[in-house]
Design a protein around this motif. Structure first.
Motif, PDB file in Angstrom:
ATOM      1  N   GLY A   1      -2.232   4.593   8.224  1.00  0.00           N
ATOM      2  CA  GLY A   1      -2.678   5.813   7.569  1.00  0.00           C
ATOM      3  C   GLY A   1      -3.959   6.430   8.095  1.00  0.00           C
ATOM      4  O   GLY A   1      -4.370   7.484   7.622  1.00  0.00           O
ATOM      5  N   MET A   2      -4.607   5.809   9.075  1.00  0.00           N
ATOM      6  CA  MET A   2      -5.880   6.345   9.570  1.00  0.00           C
ATOM      7  C   MET A   2      -5.643   7.284  10.736  1.00  0.00           C
ATOM      8  O   MET A   2      -4.891   6.974  11.660  1.00  0.00           O
ATOM      9  CB  MET A   2      -6.805   5.202  10.001  1.00  0.00           C
ATOM     10  CG  MET A   2      -7.214   4.324   8.845  1.00  0.00           C
ATOM     11  SD  MET A   2      -8.425   3.082   9.304  1.00  0.00           S
ATOM     12  CE  MET A   2      -9.882   4.110   9.420  1.00  0.00           C
TER      13      MET A   2
ATOM     14  N   ALA B   1      -8.188  -2.329  -1.366  1.00  0.00           N
ATOM     15  CA  ALA B   1      -8.053  -1.997   0.058  1.00  0.00           C
ATOM     16  C   ALA B   1      -7.036  -0.867   0.238  1.00  0.00           C
ATOM     17  O   ALA B   1      -5.963  -0.898  -0.353  1.00  0.00           O
ATOM     18  CB  ALA B   1      -7.614  -3.229   0.840  1.00  0.00           C
ATOM     19  N   LEU B   2      -7.411   0.126   1.054  1.00  0.00           N
ATOM     20  CA  LEU B   2      -6.516   1.250   1.338  1.00  0.00           C
ATOM     21  C   LEU B   2      -6.112   1.302   2.803  1.00  0.00           C
ATOM     22  O   LEU B   2      -4.932   1.439   3.128  1.00  0.00           O
ATOM     23  CB  LEU B   2      -7.189   2.576   0.958  1.00  0.00           C
ATOM     24  CG  LEU B   2      -7.550   2.750  -0.507  1.00  0.00           C
ATOM     25  CD1 LEU B   2      -8.303   4.072  -0.698  1.00  0.00           C
ATOM     26  CD2 LEU B   2      -6.298   2.712  -1.366  1.00  0.00           C
ATOM     27  N   GLU B   3      -7.062   1.252   3.683  1.00  0.00           N
ATOM     28  CA  GLU B   3      -6.833   1.322   5.126  1.00  0.00           C
ATOM     29  C   GLU B   3      -7.834   0.403   5.804  1.00  0.00           C
ATOM     30  O   GLU B   3      -8.796  -0.038   5.174  1.00  0.00           O
ATOM     31  CB  GLU B   3      -7.024   2.751   5.656  1.00  0.00           C
ATOM     32  CG  GLU B   3      -6.093   3.780   5.062  1.00  0.00           C
ATOM     33  CD  GLU B   3      -4.652   3.607   5.470  1.00  0.00           C
ATOM     34  OE1 GLU B   3      -4.374   2.899   6.471  1.00  0.00           O
ATOM     35  OE2 GLU B   3      -3.780   4.172   4.794  1.00  0.00           O
TER      36      GLU B   3
ATOM     37  N   MET C   1       0.833  -1.179   0.000  1.00  0.00           N
ATOM     38  CA  MET C   1       0.000   0.000   0.000  1.00  0.00           C
ATOM     39  C   MET C   1       0.873   1.236   0.000  1.00  0.00           C
ATOM     40  O   MET C   1       1.882   1.292   0.686  1.00  0.00           O
ATOM     41  CB  MET C   1      -0.877   0.008   1.254  1.00  0.00           C
ATOM     42  CG  MET C   1      -2.148  -0.754   1.108  1.00  0.00           C
ATOM     43  SD  MET C   1      -3.231  -0.428   2.480  1.00  0.00           S
ATOM     44  CE  MET C   1      -3.351  -2.050   3.138  1.00  0.00           C
ATOM     45  N   GLN C   2       0.428   2.207  -0.699  1.00  0.00           N
ATOM     46  CA  GLN C   2       1.168   3.449  -0.779  1.00  0.00           C
ATOM     47  C   GLN C   2       1.146   4.155   0.572  1.00  0.00           C
ATOM     48  O   GLN C   2       0.143   4.228   1.245  1.00  0.00           O
ATOM     49  CB  GLN C   2       0.537   4.347  -1.841  1.00  0.00           C
ATOM     50  CG  GLN C   2       1.338   5.575  -2.122  1.00  0.00           C
ATOM     51  CD  GLN C   2       0.694   6.382  -3.249  1.00  0.00           C
ATOM     52  OE1 GLN C   2      -0.427   6.112  -3.649  1.00  0.00           O
ATOM     53  NE2 GLN C   2       1.422   7.337  -3.747  1.00  0.00           N
TER      54      GLN C   2
ATOM     55  N   VAL D   1     -11.135   7.135  12.256  1.00  0.00           N
ATOM     56  CA  VAL D   1     -11.488   5.904  12.973  1.00  0.00           C
ATOM     57  C   VAL D   1     -12.799   6.093  13.731  1.00  0.00           C
ATOM     58  O   VAL D   1     -13.699   5.252  13.664  1.00  0.00           O
ATOM     59  CB  VAL D   1     -10.346   5.469  13.927  1.00  0.00           C
ATOM     60  CG1 VAL D   1     -10.788   4.307  14.812  1.00  0.00           C
ATOM     61  CG2 VAL D   1      -9.106   5.084  13.139  1.00  0.00           C
ATOM     62  N   ILE D   2     -12.940   7.212  14.440  1.00  0.00           N
ATOM     63  CA  ILE D   2     -14.167   7.481  15.183  1.00  0.00           C
ATOM     64  C   ILE D   2     -15.361   7.558  14.229  1.00  0.00           C
ATOM     65  O   ILE D   2     -16.425   6.996  14.495  1.00  0.00           O
ATOM     66  CB  ILE D   2     -14.039   8.771  16.012  1.00  0.00           C
ATOM     67  CG1 ILE D   2     -13.058   8.548  17.168  1.00  0.00           C
ATOM     68  CG2 ILE D   2     -15.404   9.224  16.546  1.00  0.00           C
ATOM     69  CD1 ILE D   2     -12.663   9.823  17.888  1.00  0.00           C
TER      70      ILE D   2
END
Length: 88
Positions: free
Chosen positions: A56-57, A31-33, A1-2, A62-63
């Motif tokens: 990366g999040m 998929a990214l995160e 993933m980048q 997240v919340i």
């Protein structure tokens, strides 16, 4: 993933093993995160929960994701107890 550094965590398959399965993403999705909530046995054999998120999040994201998912799950739970008016 980048954008992921090589020193952050482990590949999810190595952490959870081959027997831990989830449904695949839709065709064409990448998929990214992600966030993972896992029920596991702790080092003393007691059930416990482990929460992890990818590098990366940020906390606001997240919340937000968890809030939306909780609302969706809450609605599904309520729907399971709704009486269908056609059943009367």
């Amino acid at each position: 993933m980048q954008g992921m550094s090589n020193d952050y965590g482990e590949p999810i398959g190595q952490v959870l093993g081959d027997n831990f399965r989830v449904p695949a993403l839709l065709p064409g999705w990448t998929a990214l995160e992600g966030i993972v909530l896992v029920k596991a046995l702790d080092d003393e054999g007691r059930p416990s929960w482990a929460f992890r998120e990818t590098e990366g999040m940020n906390i606001e994201e997240v919340i937000g994701v968890l809030t939306v998912q909780l609302d969706i799950l809450r609605e599904r739970a309520v729907d399971a107890f709704r009486v269908d008016e056609d059943d009367d």
